[in-house]
Design a protein around this motif. Structure first.
Motif, short mmCIF file in Angstrom:
data_model
loop_
_atom_site.label_atom_id
_atom_site.label_comp_id
_atom_site.label_asym_id
_atom_site.label_seq_id
_atom_site.Cartn_x
_atom_site.Cartn_y
_atom_site.Cartn_z
N ASN A 188 9.70 -8.00 3.95
CA ASN A 188 10.73 -8.60 5.05
C ASN A 188 9.76 -9.82 5.13
OD1 ASN A 188 11.05 -11.19 6.95
ND2 ASN A 188 12.10 -9.53 8.18
N TYR B 23 8.41 -1.20 3.69
CA TYR B 23 8.19 -1.22 4.94
C TYR B 23 7.27 -1.17 5.70
CZ TYR B 23 10.55 -3.76 9.03
OH TYR B 23 11.30 -4.46 10.38
N TYR C 139 7.17 -11.56 8.30
CA TYR C 139 6.47 -10.39 8.55
C TYR C 139 4.78 -11.20 8.56
CZ TYR C 139 9.92 -8.44 10.55
OH TYR C 139 11.68 -8.55 11.19
N LYS D 83 9.03 0.47 11.21
CA LYS D 83 10.76 0.12 12.30
C LYS D 83 11.10 1.33 11.18
CE LYS D 83 15.02 -2.57 12.20
NZ LYS D 83 15.33 -3.10 12.08
N LEU D 84 11.28 2.17 10.16
CA LEU D 84 12.33 2.67 10.15
C LEU D 84 11.82 4.15 10.50
CD1 LEU D 84 12.49 1.64 6.04
CD2 LEU D 84 13.87 0.86 7.62
N ARG D 85 12.96 4.76 10.16
CA ARG D 85 12.36 6.32 11.36
C ARG D 85 12.45 7.43 10.32
NH1 ARG D 85 16.27 2.70 12.89
NH2 ARG D 85 16.17 2.63 15.17
N GLY E 165 17.44 -6.65 3.15
CA GLY E 165 17.51 -6.71 5.27
C GLY E 165 18.70 -4.79 5.06
N SER E 166 18.52 -4.31 4.21
CA SER E 166 19.94 -3.07 4.26
C SER E 166 19.46 -1.91 3.84
CB SER E 166 21.07 -3.48 3.86
OG SER E 166 22.20 -2.66 4.09
N LEU E 167 18.43 -0.96 4.17
CA LEU E 167 17.74 -0.24 3.62
C LEU E 167 18.28 0.90 2.56
CD1 LEU E 167 15.33 1.21 3.76
CD2 LEU E 167 16.39 3.22 5.28
N SER F 226 24.36 -3.93 11.92
CA SER F 226 24.46 -5.28 11.88
C SER F 226 24.53 -6.47 10.75
CB SER F 226 22.96 -6.23 12.50
OG SER F 226 21.97 -6.17 11.95
N GLU G 30 15.86 8.35 7.65
CA GLU G 30 15.83 7.34 6.88
C GLU G 30 14.62 7.34 6.00
OE1 GLU G 30 14.84 3.96 9.71
OE2 GLU G 30 17.00 3.65 9.83
N ASP H 64 23.47 2.40 8.96
CA ASP H 64 22.29 2.00 8.58
C ASP H 64 22.28 0.38 8.70
OD1 ASP H 64 19.21 1.94 8.75
OD2 ASP H 64 19.69 1.01 6.46
N GLY H 65 22.00 -0.48 9.33
CA GLY H 65 22.32 -1.54 9.17
C GLY H 65 23.26 -2.51 8.93
N PHE I 79 9.72 -1.23 -2.61
CA PHE I 79 10.21 -1.63 -0.89
C PHE I 79 8.91 -1.30 -0.31
CE2 PHE I 79 12.98 -2.49 1.83
CZ PHE I 79 12.61 -1.01 3.16
N TYR J 130 15.40 -8.90 -1.42
CA TYR J 130 14.92 -7.93 -0.23
C TYR J 130 16.82 -8.09 0.74
CZ TYR J 130 13.72 -6.41 4.78
OH TYR J 130 13.72 -5.81 5.66
P1 P6P Z 1 14.17 -5.82 9.47
C1 P6P Z 1 18.24 -2.86 9.72
O1 P6P Z 1 18.89 -3.19 10.99
C2 P6P Z 1 17.10 -1.73 9.52
O2 P6P Z 1 17.28 -0.54 10.08
C3 P6P Z 1 17.64 -1.26 7.61
O3 P6P Z 1 18.42 -1.11 7.24
C4 P6P Z 1 16.49 -2.15 6.93
O4 P6P Z 1 16.05 -1.90 6.11
C5 P6P Z 1 15.51 -3.11 7.91
O5 P6P Z 1 16.26 -2.39 9.41
C6 P6P Z 1 15.38 -4.23 8.76
O6 P6P Z 1 14.59 -4.76 9.13
O7 P6P Z 1 12.75 -6.26 10.48
O8 P6P Z 1 13.68 -7.01 8.01
O9 P6P Z 1 15.52 -6.73 9.69
#
Ligand code: P6P
Length: 345
Positions: free
Chosen positions: A217, A270, A220, A280-282, A252-254, A123, A286, A120-121, A268, A250
């Motif tokens: 984040n 989302y 949004y 967004k999260l599954r 940005g990596s869960l 990117s 997750e 996860d994360g 936390f 924050y």
């Molecule tokens: P955003 C990473 O891409 C992820 O799936 C999670 O690890 C993280 O919490 C979330 O997306 C971050 O999303 O929209 O804040 O970039």
């Protein structure tokens, strides 16, 4: 320096700790050992990502339309290789696989389901931000008779409260593995010399009072519903005289955001927002595993109003909003989002 020889390894801890609560160590501990071996392999590749410059992309997109990188596929394959031989597993749900992955299980009870986010994360790896593998183990009992009788989806789509075990491996300054099997949350740190995961945090509890962190984040903000907007505005208000205000954190990596929240507390979020009505999260691989971790550490996790662990997935890749952390803060958010607090102010 604490003697490493006195600190139990993950394997020794699982044998003793899990056996202490049942007549014999349960079979699923071998799946957890396999996940630890996969975590070791993934940690090595993650550490080398910086050497290869950009993240190698496969050119494919995962089931969610996100550009899949070779390292996501590598992580998925590493876990499958390390656990598939285990007779305990009957199938794998993975973020990197559109469909359920059946595994012939000869386990008398039908075995268990592994729901997995392999990396996860990922990117974030290009800028050396910690990332993680998230796992959830659910029991499977085929309704139409023993193993091999074919998997029934209704038996797979189970609420997080049914989890046998859940946790994550975090690839950061150190590689740590955190898991719960419903009897507390335990943390292990990988010793680079021995390669063993050593117990370093037994029975983790979210501290109280916890750090006054909120984590979301805020890009949004304009797409949040009014109550979410008001909730975050509340965190930004100057604190009363003598009281401590909130700080924003924050990553940005869960896995990194959840690990910090587990260790120091906070909230936390989302949430769902315009454009992401389910967040967004599954849910299965997750939110639900993180929800079990939070609840077992004395915290809580919701979709804003309902406990994450009570939500039965409609499909294996279902998304959900996630609010997780210090129980008082998650409760306060739920009250606000349900409208009680908004009306009372
Ligand atoms: P955003 C990473 O891409 C992820 O799936 C999670 O690890 C993280 O919490 C979330 O997306 C971050 O999303 O929209 O804040 O970039």
């Amino acid at each position: 320096m604490r003697s490493r020889t006195l600190v139990p390894t993950l394997g020794a801890f699982l044998e003793s700790e899990e056996a202490a609560h049942s007549s014999a160590p349960p079979d699923w501990i071998h799946v957890l050992a396999g996940l630890a071996r996969a975590g070791t392999r993934i940690a090595r590749v993650v550490a080398r990502t910086g050497l290869t410059g950009t993240l190698p992309r496969t050119g494919d997109r995962n089931v969610h339309g996100e550009a899949a990188t070779r390292i996501d596929q590598y992580a998925h394959n590493a876990v499958v290789e390390e656990v598939a031989a285990d007779e305990m597993l009957c199938c794998i749900v993975s973020e990197e696989a559109e469909d359920l992955m059946p595994i012939p299980s000869s386990h008398p009870d039908g075995g268990c389901i592994l729901a997995l986010d392999p990396l996860d994360g990922s990117s974030n790896l290009g800028v050396n931000v910690p990332v993680g593998t998230i796992f959830s183990l659910l029991p499977y009992s085929s309704s139409d008779g023993g193993p091999g009788a074919g998997l029934t989806l209704t038996e797979i789509l189970r609420p997080g409260r049914d989890q046998i075990a859940a946790g994550y491996v975090l690839y950061g300054a150190a590689t740590v593995l955190v898991y719960t099997s419903g009897r507390g949350v335990h943390g292990f740190i990988r010793d680079p010399e021995s390669g063993e995961f050593l117990l370093n945090r037994r029975d983790i509890r979210i501290p109280s009072p916890s750090a006054r962190h909120y984590s979301t984040n805020e890009a949004y903000t304009r797409r949040w519903n009014p109550r979410q907007h008001e909730l975050v505005r509340h965190f930004k208000r100057p604190p009363p005289e003598g009281a401590k205000g909130f700080s924003a954190r924050y990553i940005g990596s869960l896995v990194a955001d959840i690990h910090r929240t587990l260790l120091v507390g906070g909230l936390f979020m989302y949430p769902a927002f315009r454009g992401k009505p389910e967040g967004k999260l599954r849910l299965m691989y997750e939110a639900a595993p993180m929800g079990l971790i939070m609840e077992q550490a004395g915290g809580r996790a919701t979709n804003g109003t309902e406990d994450i662990l009570d939500i039965r997935p409609r499909h294996i890749h279902q998304r959900t909003p996630l609010f997780a952390g210090t129980r008082e803060l998650v409760d306060a958010a739920a009250s606000h989002l349900e409208g009680e607090a908004a009306n009372s102010e």
